[in-house]
Every structure is written in structure tokens, then in C-alpha cells.
Design a protein around this motif. Structure first.
Motif, PDB file in Angstrom:
ATOM      1  N   TYR B  39       0.840  -1.204   0.000  1.00 27.76           N
ATOM      2  CA  TYR B  39       0.000   0.000   0.000  1.00 27.76           C
ATOM      3  C   TYR B  39       0.873   1.251   0.000  1.00 27.76           C
ATOM      4  N   THR B  40       0.495   2.228  -0.817  1.00 31.44           N
ATOM      5  CA  THR B  40       1.182   3.540  -0.766  1.00 31.44           C
ATOM      6  C   THR B  40       0.105   4.625  -0.687  1.00 31.44           C
ATOM      7  N   LEU B  41       0.490   5.721  -0.012  1.00 26.89           N
ATOM      8  CA  LEU B  41      -0.403   6.886   0.023  1.00 26.89           C
ATOM      9  C   LEU B  41       0.256   7.968  -0.836  1.00 26.89           C
ATOM     10  N   THR B  42      -0.467   8.505  -1.791  1.00 24.89           N
ATOM     11  CA  THR B  42       0.074   9.605  -2.618  1.00 24.89           C
ATOM     12  C   THR B  42      -0.885  10.792  -2.512  1.00 24.89           C
ATOM     13  N   TYR B  43      -0.312  11.984  -2.711  1.00 32.67           N
ATOM     14  CA  TYR B  43      -1.204  13.152  -2.604  1.00 32.67           C
ATOM     15  C   TYR B  43      -0.719  14.310  -3.458  1.00 32.67           C
ATOM     16  N   HIS B  44      -1.701  15.154  -3.802  1.00 28.93           N
ATOM     17  CA  HIS B  44      -1.413  16.433  -4.461  1.00 28.93           C
ATOM     18  C   HIS B  44      -1.777  17.521  -3.478  1.00 28.93           C
ATOM     19  N   LYS B  45      -1.085  18.657  -3.616  1.00 32.73           N
ATOM     20  CA  LYS B  45      -1.497  19.824  -2.840  1.00 32.73           C
ATOM     21  C   LYS B  45      -2.161  20.790  -3.815  1.00 32.73           C
ATOM     22  N   GLU B  46      -3.173  21.455  -3.336  1.00 32.45           N
ATOM     23  CA  GLU B  46      -3.963  22.396  -4.155  1.00 32.45           C
ATOM     24  C   GLU B  46      -3.055  23.324  -4.971  1.00 32.45           C
ATOM     25  N   GLY B  47      -3.347  23.423  -6.261  1.00 32.36           N
ATOM     26  CA  GLY B  47      -2.614  24.373  -7.103  1.00 32.36           C
ATOM     27  C   GLY B  47      -1.267  23.825  -7.549  1.00 32.36           C
ATOM     28  N   GLU B  48      -0.941  22.578  -7.163  1.00 29.85           N
ATOM     29  CA  GLU B  48       0.346  21.995  -7.580  1.00 29.85           C
ATOM     30  C   GLU B  48       0.087  20.734  -8.398  1.00 29.85           C
ATOM     31  N   THR B  49       0.974  20.448  -9.327  1.00 31.59           N
ATOM     32  CA  THR B  49       0.785  19.242 -10.149  1.00 31.59           C
ATOM     33  C   THR B  49       1.635  18.087  -9.612  1.00 31.59           C
ATOM     34  N   ILE B  50       2.618  18.412  -8.782  1.00 31.48           N
ATOM     35  CA  ILE B  50       3.520  17.347  -8.295  1.00 31.48           C
ATOM     36  C   ILE B  50       2.732  16.333  -7.481  1.00 31.48           C
ATOM     37  N   THR B  51       3.101  15.047  -7.632  1.00 33.05           N
ATOM     38  CA  THR B  51       2.514  13.997  -6.788  1.00 33.05           C
ATOM     39  C   THR B  51       3.535  13.643  -5.717  1.00 33.05           C
ATOM     40  N   TYR B  52       3.121  13.754  -4.472  1.00 38.21           N
ATOM     41  CA  TYR B  52       4.022  13.412  -3.367  1.00 38.21           C
ATOM     42  C   TYR B  52       3.647  12.036  -2.830  1.00 38.21           C
ATOM     43  N   GLU B  53       4.632  11.414  -2.132  1.00 42.22           N
ATOM     44  CA  GLU B  53       4.279  10.181  -1.434  1.00 42.22           C
ATOM     45  C   GLU B  53       4.304  10.446   0.071  1.00 42.22           C
ATOM     46  N   CYS B  54       3.592   9.620   0.808  1.00 46.71           N
ATOM     47  CA  CYS B  54       3.534   9.742   2.269  1.00 46.71           C
ATOM     48  C   CYS B  54       4.942   9.856   2.843  1.00 46.71           C
ATOM     49  N   PRO B  55       5.192  10.875   3.679  1.00 51.37           N
ATOM     50  CA  PRO B  55       6.529  11.041   4.260  1.00 51.37           C
ATOM     51  C   PRO B  55       6.844  10.073   5.399  1.00 51.37           C
ATOM     52  N   ASP B  56       5.815   9.496   6.021  1.00 54.08           N
ATOM     53  CA  ASP B  56       6.115   8.669   7.226  1.00 54.08           C
ATOM     54  C   ASP B  56       4.978   7.674   7.450  1.00 54.08           C
ATOM     55  N   TYR B  57       5.245   6.427   7.124  1.00 52.31           N
ATOM     56  CA  TYR B  57       4.234   5.374   7.267  1.00 52.31           C
ATOM     57  C   TYR B  57       4.240   4.764   8.678  1.00 52.31           C
ATOM     58  N   LYS B  58       5.183   5.137   9.533  1.00 55.46           N
ATOM     59  CA  LYS B  58       5.415   4.440  10.817  1.00 55.46           C
ATOM     60  C   LYS B  58       4.693   5.102  11.983  1.00 55.46           C
ATOM     61  N   THR B  59       4.969   6.418  12.150  1.00 54.94           N
ATOM     62  CA  THR B  59       4.559   7.105  13.394  1.00 54.94           C
ATOM     63  C   THR B  59       3.097   6.877  13.759  1.00 54.94           C
ATOM     64  N   GLY B  60       2.208   6.800  12.768  1.00 51.52           N
ATOM     65  CA  GLY B  60       0.782   6.701  13.086  1.00 51.52           C
ATOM     66  C   GLY B  60       0.294   5.279  13.247  1.00 51.52           C
ATOM     67  N   GLY B  61       1.233   4.291  13.207  1.00 48.61           N
ATOM     68  CA  GLY B  61       0.842   2.898  13.362  1.00 48.61           C
ATOM     69  C   GLY B  61       0.491   2.273  12.021  1.00 48.61           C
ATOM     70  N   PRO B  62      -0.057   1.016  12.026  1.00 50.14           N
ATOM     71  CA  PRO B  62      -0.353   0.310  10.774  1.00 50.14           C
ATOM     72  C   PRO B  62      -1.376   1.056   9.908  1.00 50.14           C
ATOM     73  N   ASN B  63      -1.202   0.898   8.575  1.00 54.82           N
ATOM     74  CA  ASN B  63      -2.149   1.514   7.614  1.00 54.82           C
ATOM     75  C   ASN B  63      -2.378   2.987   7.913  1.00 54.82           C
ATOM     76  N   SER B  64      -1.258   3.700   8.075  1.00 51.41           N
ATOM     77  CA  SER B  64      -1.417   5.133   8.399  1.00 51.41           C
ATOM     78  C   SER B  64      -0.322   5.934   7.723  1.00 51.41           C
ATOM     79  N   CYS B  65      -0.580   7.269   7.652  1.00 50.72           N
ATOM     80  CA  CYS B  65       0.473   8.161   7.165  1.00 50.72           C
ATOM     81  C   CYS B  65       0.486   9.392   8.056  1.00 50.72           C
ATOM     82  N   TYR B  66       1.695   9.744   8.514  1.00 45.80           N
ATOM     83  CA  TYR B  66       1.829  10.893   9.426  1.00 45.80           C
ATOM     84  C   TYR B  66       2.527  12.025   8.699  1.00 45.80           C
ATOM     85  N   PHE B  67       1.893  13.224   8.733  1.00 47.71           N
ATOM     86  CA  PHE B  67       2.461  14.425   8.101  1.00 47.71           C
ATOM     87  C   PHE B  67       2.994  15.324   9.212  1.00 47.71           C
ATOM     88  N   ASN B  68       4.296  15.488   9.298  1.00 48.17           N
ATOM     89  CA  ASN B  68       4.833  16.349  10.374  1.00 48.17           C
ATOM     90  C   ASN B  68       4.692  17.822   9.972  1.00 48.17           C
TER      91      ASN B  68
END
Lengths: 198, 210, 210
Positions: B39-68
Motif C-alpha cells: 500500500y502507498t499513500l500519494t497526494y497532491h497539494k492544491e494548485g500543484e501538479t507534483i505527486t508526493y508520497e507519504c513522508p512517514d508510514y510508521k509514526t501513526g501505526g499500521p495503515n497510516s500516514c503521518y504528516f509532520n
């Protein structure tokens, strides 16, 4: 819902952007004012810094409105750009302040945490104002102007009185400029979003 | 690959921010098609075309993504998708839009204090007092909170709930004397979610509390 | 001039701005040395060398100087001195530094109105409403006010205080029925000092208010 299905332009609305910007500028001034008074109480009483500090902020060269009428006469695009210029002018000094504050004798932890918090929130507010300018003036020529700060050597000097005065002046100017930014943003919010009927 | 299939469609369960500075999203995997599924989490930010991937799959526990803090912006809407991939293929969740300001779930209020007051000139009452959660700076208006309290005699099952609006104190007038009461409080920002209930505080109501 | 002497040193007591657009300073005369003594207020403004004299000794009452909008600059330090002169000589106060943004103390809110509400579907509550002080310009955003209310049954000593944030109304939920309540409200600018409390308003809580 944040973006109702099929909504064409899914973005944070201008009123929401301004609400967040004003809450942040208010918060930054509260922190800056606290820091100034805490520093003043602990390090500056009786040192006669006030007369020496008059008119010596690194942002003094930026011409800013001095009262409500003057601020209301300025076009909102120019006032927004003025805010941008002031915010950018504080990025560098806040960076150094957050690290240099540790060198103060028995620096209170509250001062340390607030200095770091203000640095982060200033960067955050700058991002927000750039976003607001994008919405209010799409395609406007990007304003990158800012006032250079050259106070680092005096923050690091061995002479204690010079060093304390440098800190005093930085905290005083930060408190003043953050109050200006907060006042101008609150005026702009009421003017642009609420048609002067806040 | 008999009996195997591409993964089922994952679903984003919820995203929460404790203080508008960071946030976490959790998702529920779909069926894994009988194969190891990534599983991967990907996201866009409003007004941007770049696709980012989740920066941290660990901190929030299983099946989670944490944005610092560095990855959290209160100025832009996030368009988030979960992608499931195995050897037979892949599938993606519906896009999930997040505005950090609207997903705040604060920590519970703190310093819950109880006191039985028996003034001469009035009927007695239970006085309940608390403080906003520590992370939150109320005076600057950065977060305005509303509160709810609940109380019940220790041995009963049903809680009596009171909405306290913006008050950080509340008096309860009608109580059973001679009983031990349990009290909890929770809070909610104007736009956001109720916090969990605070730990219980308890107090004995004197027998002459009439 | 037997028994006569130069005037004693005057002292600046307080400077206050009610709406961040004008301000007034008050001073306390020193001893007058037994002779008619004249007082003047002089000041410098940050970034200027000119010495100005008080523009208006009348509006603020005795021993005061009133700076109207035209004479008030925000974000500029005023260096203010009081000078006392009589036939035997003169003396001056210590310099007093004022930045208008740090002396804002508004007048109390006005039109405090109380109403008991008893909706069918909800518990009864006391609805408290008020208006910002007249001088303050809220509409343009030049000043933002926060409010605090306090109330108590008439005969008791202890006030119950509630922070109302930026709202100009507040509902109080738990009250004693059959009691006469006194209510006051005050306000504080986004950055500055609390006003005095407004005059008291009172209301009878009906006996069926449970």
C-alpha cells in the motif's frame, strides 16, 4: 464537505485564508510581545536602552502607514506586498534569534520555546500571505523585496552591554513589526472579505 | 495464479490533526486477492501538479500516514489517494480531500477539578472546573473550544450530559446526596471533532446535600 | 519671596488610548513652592528632533494632555516630559516613553441586555447581549475586542466569570431559579488592557427555571 464531488476549483476560500492569517499574525504578536516584556524584565531594566533603540529597526527603511487613515488609503495590493516585505525581512533574524537566545545568561526556557515558535509561525504566515496574494492578484509580478538584517555580529559580541542591547532592540522591533503586520492584516481582512463591515 | 486477483479497493477511514500543525490519515485495506499486497499513500497539494508520497508510514501505526510540521500546510487542500498493488494488478481509493483546519480533534481538557459548594444563602451545588488542553493557545484565538461534561453516580450506567458552551467551569445543582459521583469533560473546536473524554474524576456528595 | 521655592518635580501618572487612534496622558503636580505654578507638557516623536508642546490641555480634564488623531502616530515612541515653572524657577519630570500600541484600554461595552430563554426542546438559559464601546472602530478591523462577563446572585459575594471570546452574546446554562442576578461585561482589545466592568444589569430568574 471540503470539496463537494465535481467541484471545479477545489481550494481554501479567501475568507478562510484571511481568518487563518489573522489568527496566526495575532498569535505571532502575542508571542513577540511576551518575549519583549520577558527579556526587558530579566535583562534590560535600568540599562537605559529605550532612547538608544529609537528608530533603529532594520525595517525602519520600509515606509509604512502610521495610523488608521494612512493604512486605509493604501491600495490593498500594496498593503499586502508591504506585509510580504516585512515578513521576509524577519526570516533571517528570526533564524538567528532562535539559536542565539541560548547564549543569554540563564535564558528562561519560555523565551527559547517562543523564539523557535515565532520563527516557525513567521514562515507559515509568509506562505499564507503568498497564497492570499495569488488569489487576490493572480499573475501579479512576484515581490521578492525585503530589508537586510546585519545584526548577527552584535548578537555574538563578547561585550555584554552591546550584546544585550542588540537582543533588546531585536525583540522590541519584532514586537512592533508583528503588531503592524497583525493590524494591517486585520484591516485587509475586513476590507477585502467583509467590505469594511467586520 | 489460480484463485488470485488484483487487490480490492482500499478506503481512507479518517484524517485527524491534534493541533493544526501536524496530521495523520488512516485507511482500511481492501481484499488482498490472496497475494502479498503493498500500500502507498500519494497526494497532491492544491494548485500543484507534483505527486508526493507519504513522508512517514510508521509514526501513526499500521495503515497510516503521518504528516509532520514540515509537510503540513494550513493554506492548501490535500487530495489524498491510497494505492494497493499486488502481482495481479492494483487499485486505488476514491480521492479524499483534507483541509487541516477542519480535521482538528484536540486532546481532552486537563486539570478537571471538583468541589462541593454549600453557601449559606443558596442551595448547595457541585462546582466543576477544567483547563483547555495544553497544546492549545486560547487567548490568541488560534483555536476556540466548546466543552461538554458528563457525570453519574458511580454504580449507575447512564451518564447525565451537560453542554457547557465556552465555559471552563460549570455548576450542577441537582444531585443525589450521599453518593460517589464520576465526572468527565471533553472539548471540540468550532470546526472539528470532539476530543476523547478526560480521565474520570470522582467526588463524594455529602449526605446533607439537599 | 520668603518661604517660597521653585516647584517640586511633577510626575506622569498614566497615558491611555481608548481606541488606538488618540491618547491622553495625566500627571501629578509636585509641590508648588507656595507660588502660582504653570505646567506644560513637551514631547519628541521617534525619528524627529523637533520638540512639540501638548496640543490640548482641556479635553482630558485637569493636569492632562489629549492627543487627537492628527497628533497621534502609532508605532512611534513618544518621549514626554512635564515642566513646572514658577517665579522661583522650574523643574521637569523624568522622561516618559509611550508607544500607543501598548497603552490601549477601551471603555466598557454598552447596551448590556439580559433575557431568560425557555425553549421547549432544550434547557432554559440566560441570554446576555451587549455592544462594543461606541468609540472603537470594529468594522474596519482596526481594533478587535474580546469580552468577559461575570454574574452572581444579588446577595452573594463571589462572581462567576466567563470568557466570551469575540462574541457579543453569551448563554449561561446553570442558574438558581427564583434569584435576582447581577451581570456585568468588560472588553479587551486584541493587544491591550481590560476595560473597567460595565454598570450592572439585573434580572429575576423565574422559579420554574430548572
Amino acid at each position: 464537505p471540503v470539496c463537494p464531488r465535481g467541484s471545479v476549483r477545489c481550494q481554501v476560500s479567501l475568507p478562510d485564508l484571511f481568518d487563518r492569517a489573522v489568527m496566526l499574525s495575532h498569535y505571532i504578536h502575542s508571542l513577540s510581545s511576551d518575549m519583549f516584556h520577558e527579556f526587558n524584565k530579566q535583562y534590560a531594566l535600568g540599562r537605559g536602552f529605550i532612547p538608544r533603540a529609537i528608530n533603529s529597526c532594520h525595517t525602519s527603511s520600509i515606509s509604512t502607514p502610521e495610523d488608521k487613515e494612512q493604512a486605509q488609503q493604501i491600495h490593498h495590493g500594496d498593503l499586502l506586498n508591504l506585509v510580504l516585505t516585512m515578513l521576509r525581512s524577519w526570516n533571517d533574524p528570526l533564524d538567528h534569534l532562535a539559536s542565539e537566545v541560548h547564549s543569554l545568561p540563564k535564558a528562561p526556557s519560555a523565551l527559547l520555546t517562543k523564539a523557535t515558535e515565532v520563527k516557525e509561525q513567521n514562515e507559515r504566515l509568509l506562505e499564507g500571505i503568498e497564497k492570499i496574494v495569488d488569489q487576490v492578484h493572480p499573475g501579479a509580478k512576484e515581490n521578492k523585496a525585503y530589508s537586510v538584517w546585519s545584526g548577527l555580529p552584535s548578537l555574538q559580541t563578547a561585550d555584554e552591554n552591546t550584546r544585550l542591547f542588540a537582543f533588546y532592540n531585536l525583540f522590541r522591533c519584532l514586537s512592533r513589526d508583528s503588531h503592524k503586520i497583525d493590524s494591517y492584516l486585520k484591516l485587509l481582512k475586513c476590507r477585502i472579505v467583509y467590505n469594511n463591515n467586520c | 495464479f489460480l484463485g488470485h486477483s488484483p487487490p480490492g479497493k482500499p478506503e481512507i477511514l479518517k484524517c485527524r490533526s491534534p493541533e493544526k500543525e501536524t496530521f495523520t490519515c488512516w485507511w482500511k485495506p481492501g481484499t488482498d486477492g490472496g497475494l502479498p499486497t503493498n500500500y502507498t499513500l500519494t497526494y497532491h497539494k492544491e494548485g500543484e501538479t507534483i505527486t508526493y508520497e507519504c513522508p512517514d508510514y510508521k509514526t501513526g501505526g499500521p495503515n497510516s500516514c503521518y504528516f509532520n510540521k514540515k509537510h503540513t500546510s494550513i493554506w492548501k487542500i490535500y487530495n489524498i489517494t491510497i494505492n494497493a498493488t499486488n502481482q495481479m494488478g492494483s487499485s486505488s481509493s476514491d480521492p479524499h480531500y483534507v483541509d487541516v483546519i477542519y480535521i482538528v480533534e484536540p486532546d481532552p481538557p486537563v486539570n478537571l477539578t471538583l468541589e462541593v459548594k454549600q453557601p449559606e444563602d443558596r442551595k448547595p451545588y457541585l462546582w466543576i472546573k477544567w483547563l483547555p488542553p495544553t497544546l492549545v493557545d486560547i487567548n490568541s484565538g488560534w483555536l476556540t473550544l466548546q466543552y461538554e461534561i458528563r457525570l453519574k453516580p458511580e454504580k449507575t450506567a447512564v451518564w447525565e450530559t451537560h453542554f457547557a458552551g465556552r465555559q471552563t467551569q460549570f455548576s450542577v445543582l441537582s444531585l443525589y446526596s450521599g453518593q460517589k459521583y464520576l465526572v468527565q469533560v471533553r472539548c471540540k473546536p468550532d470546526h472539528g471533532f470532539w476530543s476523547k473524554w478526560s480521565p474520570e474524576s470522582s467526588i463524594e456528595i455529602p449526605s446533607d446535600f439537599i
